[in-house]
Design a protein around this motif. Structure first.
Motif, short mmCIF file in Angstrom:
data_model
loop_
_atom_site.label_atom_id
_atom_site.label_comp_id
_atom_site.label_asym_id
_atom_site.label_seq_id
_atom_site.Cartn_x
_atom_site.Cartn_y
_atom_site.Cartn_z
N VAL A 81 1.02 -1.14 0.45
CA VAL A 81 -0.09 -0.07 -0.17
C VAL A 81 0.78 0.90 0.21
O VAL A 81 0.45 2.10 -0.50
CB VAL A 81 -0.87 0.01 1.13
N LEU A 82 1.95 1.34 0.85
CA LEU A 82 2.58 2.74 0.71
C LEU A 82 3.38 3.04 -0.25
O LEU A 82 3.58 3.69 -0.81
CB LEU A 82 3.45 2.69 1.76
N ALA A 83 3.39 1.91 -1.27
CA ALA A 83 4.74 1.76 -2.68
C ALA A 83 3.32 1.88 -3.37
O ALA A 83 4.08 3.18 -3.87
CB ALA A 83 5.21 0.03 -2.81
N VAL B 230 9.85 10.43 6.90
CA VAL B 230 10.43 11.24 7.63
C VAL B 230 11.29 10.92 8.59
O VAL B 230 11.03 10.33 9.44
CB VAL B 230 9.42 12.48 8.01
N ILE B 231 12.84 10.88 9.01
CA ILE B 231 13.33 10.24 9.61
C ILE B 231 14.16 11.27 10.24
O ILE B 231 15.28 12.58 10.14
CB ILE B 231 14.88 9.71 8.89
N ALA B 232 14.25 11.03 11.51
CA ALA B 232 14.81 12.00 12.70
C ALA B 232 16.14 11.35 12.76
O ALA B 232 16.46 10.08 13.15
CB ALA B 232 13.77 11.41 13.78
N GLY B 233 17.08 12.33 12.82
CA GLY B 233 18.90 11.97 13.38
C GLY B 233 19.31 12.87 14.51
O GLY B 233 18.21 13.41 15.17
N PRO B 234 20.35 13.11 14.47
CA PRO B 234 21.25 13.43 15.60
C PRO B 234 20.89 15.00 16.05
O PRO B 234 20.66 15.82 14.45
CB PRO B 234 22.57 12.79 16.08
N PRO C 81 12.53 8.46 0.44
CA PRO C 81 10.53 7.47 -0.27
C PRO C 81 11.02 6.08 0.57
O PRO C 81 11.89 5.69 0.76
CB PRO C 81 11.03 7.37 -1.56
N VAL C 82 9.77 5.91 0.66
CA VAL C 82 9.87 4.52 1.74
C VAL C 82 10.28 3.00 0.47
O VAL C 82 11.02 1.98 0.91
CB VAL C 82 7.98 3.75 2.14
N VAL D 249 13.04 6.10 12.11
CA VAL D 249 11.49 6.41 11.50
C VAL D 249 11.18 6.96 12.66
O VAL D 249 10.19 6.52 13.59
CB VAL D 249 11.10 5.21 10.56
N GLY D 250 10.27 8.69 11.72
CA GLY D 250 9.55 9.23 12.80
C GLY D 250 8.11 9.43 12.24
O GLY D 250 7.28 9.06 12.67
N TYR D 251 7.98 9.19 10.61
CA TYR D 251 7.12 9.69 10.73
C TYR D 251 6.69 9.25 9.02
O TYR D 251 7.73 8.93 8.56
CB TYR D 251 6.12 11.34 10.37
N VAL D 252 5.42 8.97 8.50
CA VAL D 252 5.44 8.35 7.33
C VAL D 252 4.25 9.43 6.37
O VAL D 252 3.02 9.88 7.11
CB VAL D 252 4.10 6.83 7.29
#
Length: 313
Positions: free
Chosen positions: A145-147, A154-158, A166-167, A183-186
């Motif tokens: 479905v995500l594809a 949305v990736i959280a980093g330092p 993209p997923v 991984v914080g959000y889609v």
């Protein structure tokens, strides 16, 4: 399911302590996404975990012995969703049970359907959207479905950093999570158009998919997007079949297709995902597909045909 990429880059599995040491030496329970990233920076061998359905299966089988855990269950910011610029920003901590409810189904119907199909209630209550993504199991129900939605992460980093990818890039190994990232959000588009998710299992009731199909209509772009799951290490997009069938649809009219066109689409998708063997280098006749592969091809054809038919109904 955990919401991270395992931190052993070569083996693709969480770091494990030497034999004889305890399976887990410490557990940290941060309250914010940035605190979780900081905890990972302080403990590089730690494994972030949310629902833990995949992690505990590995621990119980003896395959995984994480040195430490960073629990994500207290991070309320990743357990809901919000609207943003024509998209839904979905927290990676959303459980399958939450996504399966009617209010979420009105938002992204195919994703809700895949969440409802993701195993028995105890799995749906614990397993998370982010865990499904980073575990990247070929039978992950939300992945096709995500594809098909062409969703992004949305990736959280330092140091409060955020980046998007993209997923499909993460699932294909084109863009892996870096040390200390979570991984914080889609981010998923709100298409306000019909979409379906179907899967075939080996037994009655919820179970692991033998094959699955997500079909999404995008009237604004006059396009059909289809993704097939469980037949390859990542969801497959039959792009030529998508373009072909989209050209047959009367986007300004009833949008229906004749049964023959739907059947042809199903076969087109199935052949693209499970092609015939290539001829030998000496021009020898290629071997025939084994019966199991032919059965899987027929299954994919039926799922794609029915998925498109229901989306257009």
């Amino acid at each position: 399911m955990s919401t991270h990429a395992p931190h052993a880059p070569s083996a693709g599995q969480p770091a494990a302590p030497p034999a004889g040491q305890p399976a887990t030496s410490s557990v940290v329970l941060p309250n914010t996404l940035d605190d979780a990233v900081s905890a990972l920076a302080a403990m590089p061998a730690a494994v972030p975990v949310a629902g833990g359905t995949d992690l505990m299966a590995g621990v119980n089988s003896g395959e995984l012995r994480p040195a430490a855990l960073v629990g994500l269950g207290r991070i309320s910011e990743i357990r809901g969703w919000e609207y943003l610029d024509g998209h839904a920003l979905l927290g990676a901590g959303l459980t399958h049970a939450r996504m399966g409810r009617p209010d979420f189904a009105a938002l992204i119907p195919a994703l809700a359907a895949s969440a409802r199909a993701a195993g028995p209630p105890q799995v749906r209550n614990a397993g998370t959207l982010g865990g499904n993504i980073v575990s990247a199991a070929l039978t992950g129900d939300t992945l096709p479905v995500l594809a098909a939605l062409e969703a992004t992460l949305v990736i959280a980093g330092p140091d409060g950093a955020r980046r998007e990818t993209p997923v499909s890039h993460l699932l294909a190994g084109m863009d892996m999570l870096r040390p200390g990232e979570i991984v914080g959000y889609v981010r998923a588009p709100l298409l306000h158009a019909p979409q379906t998710f179907l899967k075939a299992t080996g037994r009655t009731g919820p179970g692991r998919a033998l094959a699955s199909a997500a079909v999404v209509l995008d009237p604004a772009r006059r396009s059909v997007r289809c993704a097939i799951g469980a037949v390859a290490p990542m969801p497959l997009r039959p792009l030529e079949a998508e373009r072909w069938v989209a050209s047959l649809i009367d986007w300004d009219g009833q949008r229906g297709l004749a049964p023959e066109a739907l059947a042809a689409f199903g076969e087109y998708v199935a052949m693209a995902c499970i092609p015939d063997p290539a001829p030998g280098e000496d021009g020898a006749q290629p071997p025939e597909l084994p019966p199991a592969a032919l059965h899987l091809r027929r299954t994919v054809s039926v799922l794609a045909r029915r998925g498109l038919g229901r989306s257009l109904a």
